[in-house]
Design a protein around this motif. Sequence first.
Motif, PDB file in Angstrom:
ATOM      1  N   ASN A 105     -45.977  -6.261  14.956  1.00 20.91           N
ATOM      2  CA  ASN A 105     -47.249  -5.826  14.351  1.00 20.91           C
ATOM      3  C   ASN A 105     -48.393  -6.695  14.871  1.00 20.91           C
ATOM      4  N   PRO A 106     -49.318  -6.093  15.592  1.00 22.35           N
ATOM      5  CA  PRO A 106     -50.399  -6.894  16.197  1.00 22.35           C
ATOM      6  C   PRO A 106     -51.243  -7.621  15.149  1.00 22.35           C
ATOM      7  N   LYS A 107     -51.247  -7.072  13.933  1.00 19.87           N
ATOM      8  CA  LYS A 107     -52.117  -7.662  12.917  1.00 19.87           C
ATOM      9  C   LYS A 107     -51.643  -9.061  12.532  1.00 19.87           C
ATOM     10  N   TYR A 108     -50.341  -9.242  12.499  1.00 17.49           N
ATOM     11  CA  TYR A 108     -49.837 -10.543  12.046  1.00 17.49           C
ATOM     12  C   TYR A 108     -49.407 -11.424  13.207  1.00 17.49           C
ATOM     13  N   ARG A 109     -49.435 -10.872  14.395  1.00 18.96           N
ATOM     14  CA  ARG A 109     -48.804 -11.559  15.507  1.00 18.96           C
ATOM     15  C   ARG A 109     -49.359 -12.965  15.709  1.00 18.96           C
ATOM     16  N   ASP A 110     -50.659 -13.128  15.417  1.00 18.80           N
ATOM     17  CA  ASP A 110     -51.273 -14.406  15.748  1.00 18.80           C
ATOM     18  C   ASP A 110     -51.208 -15.430  14.621  1.00 18.80           C
ATOM     19  N   ILE A 111     -50.619 -15.022  13.505  1.00 18.57           N
ATOM     20  CA  ILE A 111     -50.515 -16.002  12.413  1.00 18.57           C
ATOM     21  C   ILE A 111     -49.392 -16.974  12.767  1.00 18.57           C
ATOM     22  N   PRO A 112     -49.716 -18.271  12.824  1.00 18.90           N
ATOM     23  CA  PRO A 112     -48.659 -19.215  13.169  1.00 18.90           C
ATOM     24  C   PRO A 112     -47.577 -19.270  12.091  1.00 18.90           C
ATOM     25  N   VAL A 113     -46.331 -19.461  12.532  1.00 19.06           N
ATOM     26  CA  VAL A 113     -45.217 -19.504  11.599  1.00 19.06           C
ATOM     27  C   VAL A 113     -44.464 -20.817  11.791  1.00 19.06           C
ATOM     28  N   VAL A 114     -44.172 -21.489  10.698  1.00 20.72           N
ATOM     29  CA  VAL A 114     -43.355 -22.690  10.748  1.00 20.72           C
ATOM     30  C   VAL A 114     -42.041 -22.367  10.055  1.00 20.72           C
ATOM     31  N   ILE A 115     -40.930 -22.620  10.784  1.00 21.34           N
ATOM     32  CA  ILE A 115     -39.619 -22.384  10.179  1.00 21.34           C
ATOM     33  C   ILE A 115     -39.238 -23.630   9.394  1.00 21.34           C
ATOM     34  N   LEU A 116     -38.818 -23.420   8.160  1.00 17.49           N
ATOM     35  CA  LEU A 116     -38.383 -24.538   7.326  1.00 17.49           C
ATOM     36  C   LEU A 116     -36.943 -24.245   6.922  1.00 17.49           C
ATOM     37  N   THR A 117     -36.005 -25.021   7.470  1.00 17.97           N
ATOM     38  CA  THR A 117     -34.609 -24.682   7.238  1.00 17.97           C
ATOM     39  C   THR A 117     -33.772 -25.948   7.157  1.00 17.97           C
ATOM     40  N   SER A 118     -32.526 -25.799   6.685  1.00 18.46           N
ATOM     41  CA  SER A 118     -31.639 -26.962   6.646  1.00 18.46           C
ATOM     42  C   SER A 118     -30.735 -26.994   7.881  1.00 18.46           C
ATOM     43  N   ARG A 119     -30.810 -25.974   8.696  1.00 15.08           N
ATOM     44  CA  ARG A 119     -29.980 -25.943   9.917  1.00 15.08           C
ATOM     45  C   ARG A 119     -30.703 -26.689  11.029  1.00 15.08           C
ATOM     46  N   SER A 120     -30.070 -27.728  11.476  1.00 13.02           N
ATOM     47  CA  SER A 120     -30.765 -28.578  12.431  1.00 13.02           C
ATOM     48  C   SER A 120     -30.272 -28.380  13.864  1.00 13.02           C
ATOM     49  N   THR A 121     -29.224 -27.588  14.041  1.00 16.76           N
ATOM     50  CA  THR A 121     -28.664 -27.483  15.400  1.00 16.76           C
ATOM     51  C   THR A 121     -29.621 -26.771  16.355  1.00 16.76           C
ATOM     52  N   ALA A 122     -29.497 -27.147  17.592  1.00 19.13           N
ATOM     53  CA  ALA A 122     -30.392 -26.638  18.628  1.00 19.13           C
ATOM     54  C   ALA A 122     -30.297 -25.130  18.764  1.00 19.13           C
ATOM     55  N   LYS A 123     -29.102 -24.587  18.458  1.00 23.30           N
ATOM     56  CA  LYS A 123     -28.884 -23.146  18.608  1.00 23.30           C
ATOM     57  C   LYS A 123     -29.922 -22.355  17.802  1.00 23.30           C
ATOM     58  N   TYR A 124     -30.066 -22.779  16.530  1.00 15.95           N
ATOM     59  CA  TYR A 124     -30.996 -22.075  15.658  1.00 15.95           C
ATOM     60  C   TYR A 124     -32.439 -22.297  16.094  1.00 15.95           C
ATOM     61  N   ARG A 125     -32.685 -23.538  16.481  1.00 15.60           N
ATOM     62  CA  ARG A 125     -34.023 -23.889  16.931  1.00 15.60           C
ATOM     63  C   ARG A 125     -34.453 -22.994  18.094  1.00 15.60           C
ATOM     64  N   GLU A 126     -33.521 -22.804  19.018  1.00 21.26           N
ATOM     65  CA  GLU A 126     -33.801 -21.975  20.198  1.00 21.26           C
ATOM     66  C   GLU A 126     -34.113 -20.544  19.783  1.00 21.26           C
ATOM     67  N   LYS A 127     -33.243 -20.052  18.900  1.00 18.18           N
ATOM     68  CA  LYS A 127     -33.392 -18.660  18.483  1.00 18.18           C
ATOM     69  C   LYS A 127     -34.776 -18.437  17.843  1.00 18.18           C
ATOM     70  N   ALA A 128     -35.155 -19.411  16.992  1.00 25.12           N
ATOM     71  CA  ALA A 128     -36.450 -19.295  16.313  1.00 25.12           C
ATOM     72  C   ALA A 128     -37.574 -19.288  17.339  1.00 25.12           C
ATOM     73  N   LYS A 129     -37.460 -20.149  18.313  1.00 24.52           N
ATOM     74  CA  LYS A 129     -38.512 -20.260  19.299  1.00 24.52           C
ATOM     75  C   LYS A 129     -38.631 -18.950  20.085  1.00 24.52           C
TER      76      LYS A 129
END
Lengths: 212, 1030
Positions: free
Chosen positions: B979-1003
Amino acid sequence: MNENQKGQRKIKRESPLLPLEQLINEQESQMATPGGQTPSNITKIAQKISQKKGEQYIRFTLDEVHFAVPLKASLEVGMLPGITPLPNLPTWVSGISNIRGEIVSIVDLKAFWGRGPSTGNSGKNMVLLKNKEMKVGFKVDRLTGIILLSNEQLQASSPPFNEGKISPYLTKVVAREEGLLHLLDVEKLLTSKKLNAFRESKKTIEIKEGAI
Amino acid sequence: MSGSHDNSIKKGFADEVRTYIPLLNDGVDTLQNLPDSPGVIEEIYRLAHIIRGAAALVGIPGLSHTASQMESTLEEVMAGNIALNQDLFDAMRMTIACVDSYNKGEVTCRKEEVDILSEIVSVFRRIRGLPESDDEKILQPLLHSLYDGETDGEADDTIEKPAFFASSQSELEQLFPPPSDPFISESDFELPILEEGAVSNMDPFMGDEDPFVFPEMPQEGSADQLAESPPGISCTSPEIVAIFHEEAEAHFETINKNLEDLEKRITGRMPFTDDEKEMIRQVSRAVHTIKGASGLVGMKDLSAWAHKVEDLLDWLGDKAVEITPEVVHALLKSTDILETFVSDPAHVSQDDMDLLKNEFLRISETTSGSESQIISDGEQAYDDPLNDDQEDQDATGIFDNLPLEDEGDETSMDQPDPILSKTRETVRMDMDKLDDLVNLASEQIISLSAFDQKLNVFQSSISELELFRSRLREISRNLEVGYEVKAIQQPGKEVQPGTGEGDAFSEFDAIELDRYSEFNLMIRALAESVFDVGEITNRLQTFYSNFDGYVTRQRVVLSELQGKLMNTRMAPMSVITTRLRRAIREVADTLGKKIRLTIRGEDIELDRVIWEKLADPLLHILRNAADHGIETPETRKKKGKAQTGLVTVTASREGNQILIRIRDDGAGLNFNDIRAKAVVLYGKDRVAAMDKDELSQLIFMPGFSTRKNVTQISGRGVGMDVVKTNIEELKGSVRISTPESGKGIVLTVQIPLTLAIINAIICKVEDRQFAVPINEVSNILRVSPENMVHDPAESIMVGNEVLPLYRLSHILGIRDPAPGQTDDAKNPIVLKVHSLEKTAALAVDSLIGQREIVIKSLGSHLQYVKGISGATVLGDGSIVPILNISELLGEGTMIQPSIGMSVNTVEKESLEILIVDDSVSVRQVVARLMEGQGWKTTSARNGVEALEKLTDMTPDLIILDVEMPIMNGYEFLGARRSNPKYRDIPVVILTSRSTAKYREKAKKLGADGYIVKPFNGDAFITMVQNLTTR
């Protein structure tokens, strides 16, 4: 519930503080929560404090400069409530706020003194000052508690410097460990011509219109 | 005698004793029930002692002796000589009763006193065990002292002393029937006057039904006498005069009401019915009170005139058999004079008074010859007091000549008074106090709605709790079903895949307790906890419904309270009708016209202040109707109309407006004259195009009058435009219509019910709300681009009209005046507003709706802000400024943005953050952290909810959890990207999973930041700040 516990915990942690400051801190911590947005009623606190010789002042900072106003001239302190801006007013009048159902104007003290408006994270607190005629909320940066200035201290303090935009509104300057503490003359501030420009203006306008 | 008659001391004593009586009664009761109660006897003894002493001091020996008997008996009781017994209690009760009756003034003659005393003495002596034979001996000196107390040879049976114990003044009067008034027979005129002085010092006007009873005691001449007595004048402080004015006003109201009723009833010479007599009597009572009061405050002329009027009234009330409109008219006129005496004593016309005096004489002679003698006697006695010089002689003359009948009337008239006083028990209070109360009630409503909002949050928290409970229950059940049985099996056999459950049921001893492992017990505990949580949820739910009920009830009560409070400011139209009637009377008299004024809807209520402001315009309209409208009787006769002209004032309520119609059956507007005058003022062409309606509206133009000669009543041409301005000041309007030529005119005045609450349109510019009073808005429309004109100035076409277009955002300096080419700018929503000078179109961003708002000031500091007439507080506590359209659109409309609402930029720096997490506590912790920075937060429980929230808000940043029900964080990131309307809103992921796998996926999915729980607050804030300042 949760807030209360937090407040209590905070008091324990900060036990070296004076009981006064604890109270203020407790109030502040509660105010910071969404449930307690209303500013605290400091007169109640004032009653709890046994009267020693001297006078109590509320301390606050503006751009890291320490100021204080007499406790008895202030009605409330606390987080700045939501402000509704109004048109046709100078920048130092931020607008009006609903404080306990009463509409009170909010003055940006920094802008009032020509230091440019409070921006960003500064000016998030408020001191509500009153005199016989009116109540005005003043935006300040940080509230730093109540202080008791003994009569000796007050006598030993020096009169304010003669120049600058702020000095006309000061009674005294007290030297303290953390730096100079500037005592505000509330009556002078509230009766100043600049602040009262919006009390008389209607009359002058009417006269003008009449003349035409 | 004079010393013992100091009334105020006795009154004080009576008051004191009155407070003792319940104490005494209680004491005796206590003693009887608990004879051992400590201190009770002492207390009774003390009271008896006080009464004895004080009674002797103020000169009531009878009471003193009575109390003394009880006192000495109690003395012996305390000494232990007499035991408490029933006889003693009875005796004490009897004594108390005696004291009470003394106090109430029921003991009126000496014989009673003697009886009481003998009885008391003998009873107490029996108790004390003293011989009966000595009673007489003891009693004699006591009785003797009773006689000694009375001096001045009062040999008759009437002992007036106890009368002074009368607890109220009216009782006093009953005890003191004027005909046998001993003061008069002793020709002791000084005394009553002194008393009056004392009374007036004591605040004579604060009394209840009839505070002026005292002056009546020495007959009707009191007022005149008083005028002479120095205390009467010297104590007339301005406050007392002010109170007198208030008091008099109330009485004038009564008089006028009754006389107006009479005026309606009596249309010709007709017999006097009882009803009408009652009205006359009421009038007479009021006049009488005014007379007494005016005497006290030193207005002797008024007092004398009132007396004269009263004479006529009394005569009417008693003797007259017939009544004619002339009588009522004379009475009305005399009331006018009375009122002039009060309001403007300098303008009382002696001629009018003389005329009326003759009229009075004529009336009493013509209506009933036989009785006229008495009246004229009275007349003579009273003719002169108006003349200061001759007052002295008259003072004595009054008493000689006064008809005795008056006395009888006094008493009989005073009897209905208590009833009357009940019906008009009122409190006068400061308007400000009332306003304070109204304000407080409004505050309460506002704070209640704040509570209401929190209650909704509470409710949604409960439903959330409910959700979690069912989740927990699910888990618990799964555990139970899936693992518990297996856990039991383990110690015995090996679990066989697939058939494990079946096997478990075949093993009966499997469920024996000793085979339960720790794990089983934990599962049980979990199940129990789930159940408990459910219980608590239910309880909370019940609380919620209770709270909800209370809040609803409170809201109903509160709005009722507010309504009632608003109502207290309301007054019926009758507060001004007297003035209206008088105006018509005056005009009719001056011009020799016959006019009958009918007023309907006198009970229609409006804010008292509004009535006061409305009185002048209405008076003006009525004077106009009487002067211009109604013709002279001769002309009317010629035209075939009734000789008496009719003017009708009808008030009615329509919606939230009051309509007042003033109609007359006079000549109506003379259009020829108006046209002629209009031609002079506006030129022939314009007038030719006007129809009758337009012509008739011309009379509201300043300086427009068709009268050739200016009279005292009207004709200056300044009237109707002032009427119009005054009414418009009250936010009302006035219209004129002419039913038919020569059949009079109808003026309709419209007034809104209250000025404190208005209807307003709430509109929005950017995110700011503003209120525009609805009476300034005539139309709301959306303008299409083809109806917009950009040169020379921006304006729009509405029908055939071209209206200048003002954009509220520019006027208020919220947005730059640079012509924004957004949809709204091309296609704006426009309010068609009209101020005094012009009609214009005001473009706003959006409309919220129409509300009833309470107007408040901008606080004690900002008393005047250009363009803003006030503010209102909405239910959620937010403030909405009310726009002053005429000021906004006046000269110098364009306001430099620098001094406009530049605060906007400061406000914008407050970040808005959307927190998406399924855990309540995480949401709370994060929200508190963000709010500590002064940022606003909004929460959502899962991705779907977050998307919903995004439809009506655009946060500066989103904080997102990964594991969430319904729609998890990754899915949400995907949805956001599409959705172009929300695309530019920055998002911060807050999670308890610290492994790089999840980090990559989020990025990969487009997250801008990644924070692992537990987080460092400062680092988090810094990240948010960095992301939002990009």
